[in-house]
Design a protein around this motif. Sequence first.
Motif, short mmCIF file in Angstrom:
data_model
loop_
_atom_site.label_atom_id
_atom_site.label_comp_id
_atom_site.label_asym_id
_atom_site.label_seq_id
_atom_site.Cartn_x
_atom_site.Cartn_y
_atom_site.Cartn_z
N GLN A 2 1.37 14.88 10.16
CA GLN A 2 0.35 13.82 10.10
C GLN A 2 -0.96 14.34 9.52
N ARG A 3 -1.31 15.56 9.92
CA ARG A 3 -2.54 16.17 9.39
C ARG A 3 -2.43 16.37 7.90
N GLU A 4 -1.27 16.89 7.50
CA GLU A 4 -1.01 17.13 6.07
C GLU A 4 -1.14 15.82 5.28
N ARG A 5 -0.54 14.79 5.86
CA ARG A 5 -0.53 13.46 5.21
C ARG A 5 -1.97 12.95 5.01
N ALA A 6 -2.77 13.11 6.08
CA ALA A 6 -4.15 12.61 6.02
C ALA A 6 -4.94 13.35 4.94
N ILE A 7 -4.72 14.66 4.87
CA ILE A 7 -5.44 15.46 3.87
C ILE A 7 -5.06 15.02 2.46
N MET A 8 -3.75 14.80 2.29
CA MET A 8 -3.27 14.38 0.97
C MET A 8 -3.86 13.03 0.57
N LEU A 9 -3.86 12.12 1.53
CA LEU A 9 -4.43 10.80 1.25
C LEU A 9 -5.90 10.93 0.86
N ALA A 10 -6.62 11.76 1.62
CA ALA A 10 -8.05 11.93 1.35
C ALA A 10 -8.28 12.51 -0.04
N SER A 11 -7.35 13.38 -0.45
CA SER A 11 -7.52 14.02 -1.77
C SER A 11 -7.53 12.99 -2.89
N ARG A 12 -6.93 11.84 -2.64
CA ARG A 12 -6.93 10.79 -3.66
C ARG A 12 -7.85 9.63 -3.28
N GLY A 13 -8.72 9.91 -2.32
CA GLY A 13 -9.74 8.92 -1.95
C GLY A 13 -9.25 7.81 -1.01
N PHE A 14 -8.06 7.97 -0.40
CA PHE A 14 -7.58 6.97 0.55
C PHE A 14 -8.01 7.31 1.96
N ASP A 15 -8.29 6.29 2.73
CA ASP A 15 -8.55 6.49 4.15
C ASP A 15 -7.23 6.85 4.82
N GLU A 16 -7.30 7.65 5.92
CA GLU A 16 -6.02 8.09 6.51
C GLU A 16 -5.23 6.94 7.13
N ARG B 256 0.83 -1.21 0.00
CA ARG B 256 0.00 0.00 0.00
C ARG B 256 0.86 1.26 0.00
N LEU B 257 1.95 1.20 0.77
CA LEU B 257 2.86 2.35 0.79
C LEU B 257 3.42 2.61 -0.61
N ALA B 258 3.83 1.54 -1.28
CA ALA B 258 4.39 1.69 -2.63
C ALA B 258 3.36 2.30 -3.55
N GLU B 259 2.12 1.86 -3.41
CA GLU B 259 1.03 2.39 -4.25
C GLU B 259 0.84 3.89 -3.98
N VAL B 260 0.79 4.25 -2.70
CA VAL B 260 0.58 5.65 -2.32
C VAL B 260 1.76 6.51 -2.79
N TYR B 261 2.99 6.04 -2.61
CA TYR B 261 4.16 6.81 -3.01
C TYR B 261 4.17 7.05 -4.52
N SER B 262 3.68 6.05 -5.26
CA SER B 262 3.70 6.26 -6.71
C SER B 262 2.63 7.26 -7.14
N LYS B 263 1.51 7.29 -6.40
CA LYS B 263 0.46 8.24 -6.77
C LYS B 263 0.67 9.60 -6.15
N LEU B 264 1.26 9.60 -4.93
CA LEU B 264 1.48 10.86 -4.21
C LEU B 264 2.92 10.90 -3.69
N PRO B 265 3.90 11.22 -4.57
CA PRO B 265 5.31 11.19 -4.15
C PRO B 265 5.59 12.12 -2.96
N GLU B 266 4.75 13.20 -2.82
CA GLU B 266 4.98 14.12 -1.68
C GLU B 266 4.89 13.38 -0.34
N ILE B 267 4.08 12.33 -0.32
CA ILE B 267 3.90 11.59 0.95
C ILE B 267 5.20 10.91 1.37
N LYS B 268 5.99 10.54 0.40
CA LYS B 268 7.27 9.91 0.74
C LYS B 268 8.16 10.91 1.48
N THR B 269 8.14 12.16 1.01
CA THR B 269 8.92 13.21 1.67
C THR B 269 8.41 13.44 3.09
#
Length: 317
Positions: free
Chosen positions: A80-94, A29-42
Motif C-alpha cells: 500500500q505504501r509503495e502504491r501511494a508513492i507511485m501514485l504521488a509520483s504522477r501527481g495522484f492523491d493516494e 480512474r483505475l483504468a486511467e491509473v493502470y494505463s499511466k502506471l502499469p506497475e500499479i496493476k501488478t
Amino acid sequence: MSFSKHVINKINEEFESKRQRNEDLRDTRLAEVYSKLPEIKTIDKELSQTGMSIMSCALAGKDGLDERIKNLRERNLELQRERAIMLASRGFDESYTDLHYDCELCQDYGVHNGKLCSCYKNRLIEEQFKLSGISNLIKTQSFEAFSLDLYENKEEMGQLLDYATNYVRDFATVKDNILFVGGTGLGKTHLSTAIAKSLIEKGYNVIYETAQNIFFDFDNDHFRDRFGDGEPVSQKYLDCDLLIIDDLGAEAVNSFTVAYLYNIINTRLNKNLPIIASTNLNSKEIRSKYHDRITSRLFGEFNIKLFTGNDLRKLQK
Ligand SMILES: Nc1ncnc2c1ncn2[C@@H]1O[C@H](COP(=O)(O)OP(=O)(O)OP(=O)(O)O)[C@@H](O)[C@H]1O
Ligand SMILES: [Mg+2]
Ligand SMILES: [Zn+2]
C-alpha cells in the motif's frame, strides 16, 4: 412512519444509481491509473492475493498461522505504501482510485447502525413534501410563521394553535378528524399546511389537496380506462396517513363528487386514517350542500374548530 411505496422505490433506485455511479467513477480512474502506471496493476493483483490469504488463514484458525498472518499483513502494508508513492509520483492523491461515497456514514446504502441514515431520511422527507401537494406552501405557512398578533380573539386562536401543535405531537396515538370552519383569509389553509409540514418531517405520508382537485382526480380515474395503468392516482387519498382536504364546499357538487366524498370519508374512517378538512361553509350550508350520510359523519366524527376574526389577507395589504 409510513412513506408512500412510490417514494420509497424512487429513493431506493436513486441510492442504487448513486452507488453505481461511484463504482463507475472508481473503475474509470483505475483504468486511467493502470494505463499511466502499469506497475500499479501488478501491485493491486498482489494486494488482492495477500488480502485473500489473510482471510483464509484467519478462517482456518490453526495454531502457527499467526506468524503467517502477521507477515502477510506487513507485506500488505508495504504494498500500500509503495502504491501511494507511485501514485504521488504522477501527481495522484493516494485515495484517487478508492471507492468514493456520497455519504460516508451509510456508504450510500441508506442504513447506518441498523437505522435509516439521515441522508436517506432527508431525501424521503424532501420527496414526500413534493408528493404532498404543499411544497410551495410550506415555505411560508409553518407553525413558526403562524402569528396570534393578527387576531382580535387571541385567546381562542391561541387555543386552536395549541390544539394543532398537540395534534402533531400526539399523532401516533390520537387520530382525530378535524373540520376547520370559518370565513375567508382566517388561516385555515395556513394551519393545516403547518400540521402537514410537521407531520411529514416526522415521517408521515400526508397529502394536501383542494376538494376540487381531489374530485377531479377521482373523476379521471373513474372515467378513463385503467387496464394496465397501475395504481389509480386517487388511491393516495384513501391510503395516506393524513389527508388534508382544503376548500371543501367550493367545488361544484354533483352526484359523483358526493359519492367520491362519501367514499373518502367512509374508507378512511374504517381504516382509522384521519382527515383534516377546511371549509367556508357554515353548518347550515354544509347540510344543504351534502347528503345526510356525509353531514352526519362530518358533524359526528370530526372535531369542529371555528376560525373567527378579520380577513388576514386584507390586514396584510
Ligand atoms: N396566524 C397567521 N399568521 C400569519 N399569517 C397568517 C396567519 N393565518 C393566515 N395567514 C396568512 O394569511 C393568508 C390567508 O390565510 P389562509 O390562506 O390560511 O386563509 P384561509 O382561512 O385558508 O382562507 P380561505 O377560506 O379563503 O381559503 C395567507 O397568506 C396566510 O399565510
Ligand atoms: Mg384556504
Ligand atoms: Zn447516509
